[in-house]
Design an enzyme around this catalytic site. Sequence first.
Site, short mmCIF file in Angstrom:
data_model
loop_
_atom_site.label_atom_id
_atom_site.label_comp_id
_atom_site.label_asym_id
_atom_site.label_seq_id
_atom_site.Cartn_x
_atom_site.Cartn_y
_atom_site.Cartn_z
N THR A 58 -2.88 0.40 -4.38
CA THR A 58 -3.23 1.66 -3.74
C THR A 58 -4.63 2.15 -4.12
OG1 THR A 58 -2.59 4.01 -3.60
CG2 THR A 58 -2.04 2.86 -5.63
N GLY A 59 -5.17 3.00 -3.26
CA GLY A 59 -6.44 3.65 -3.57
C GLY A 59 -6.27 4.84 -4.49
N ASP A 116 0.85 -1.18 0.00
CA ASP A 116 0.00 0.00 0.00
C ASP A 116 0.90 1.25 0.00
OD1 ASP A 116 -2.33 1.74 0.64
OD2 ASP A 116 -1.39 1.84 2.62
N LEU A 117 0.34 2.39 -0.39
CA LEU A 117 1.14 3.62 -0.42
C LEU A 117 0.93 4.50 0.81
CD1 LEU A 117 1.06 4.86 -4.15
CD2 LEU A 117 2.79 3.53 -2.95
N ASP A 118 -0.25 5.09 0.95
CA ASP A 118 -0.49 6.08 2.00
C ASP A 118 -0.50 5.44 3.39
OD1 ASP A 118 -1.16 8.72 0.50
OD2 ASP A 118 -2.24 7.15 -0.57
N ASN A 154 -8.87 -0.08 4.03
CA ASN A 154 -8.94 -0.50 2.64
C ASN A 154 -7.88 -1.55 2.31
OD1 ASN A 154 -6.79 1.34 2.77
ND2 ASN A 154 -7.09 2.04 0.68
#
Length: 283
Positions: free
Chosen positions: A48-49, A12-14, A232
């Site tokens: 990622t979102g 994931d990123l954030d 998420n």
Amino acid sequence: MNNNKKYLFAIDLDGTLLSSSVDNTIHPLTIKGIKRATKEGHIVCLVTGRPWIASKFVYEKLKLNTIIANLNGAHIHNPKDEFFIDYIRYINLNEMLYILGDPNLKDKINNLAIEGPGWVHLEHRDDDMEKIFNFHKFPKLKIGINLDKIPLKPTGIVMDIKKDVDAKKLKKYLNQKYSDLASFSYWSKGEGKSYIFDVAAIGVDKGKVISLLMRYYDIDIESTIAFGDSFNDEEMLENVNYSVAMKNADPQIIKKAKYVTKLTNKEGGVGQFIIDFLDNKIK
């Protein structure tokens, strides 16, 4: 770790890979760990979102050539492979407008963005959202939303909700009332900041991305590792063998993961875990 095995690292990123979502920075330790993994022949994929435009700089900085999943899996593609056919899941426009018309939702939203391939309609200017999502890089950015003039095929809705809104309670409400119309997930923009809600087509979640990646790269379930920090990421963490929550993750995510990083995202937690894993220090 079996040194002869090829592993899949889904990240994931954030709140996870990025040390700051607003400033879009990556800790040097995380860069070091990911570059070592790719050099040793392992598969590193970003899940990622964010839309592609807002994650492109990470993909390029890390010199990846693998599949990337954007919008929580609504857009899956490989920018380095011209023969890879993009997977895109669109939202039904009428159903989206029906959800946005919910009176219980309107007073909970700070800002709203509706996006599709190459375009975004943003309700009003917002420094944090524009930095995180790189909206200024979209070929077609429109400030102001006229629900009667939305393009026919949006890929997602981004809702920046107010700080005093209970995100878990709101997700439960949306799932109870609209789970037959869309998928809902949320994540934090950073410490002290409000939550972002993602609305995507039914069936879109990060867990399904893991299934696709395993088949595509011919990697067995025992060789899958995922890193996340928020809700998420839940399905993704449930669908791998090594589920890794960030030290800074939501307490409920930490409880569900097999491992927790020693360091936060701001300290390079992903990179340290990967290095320890490759050095056989993870039991």
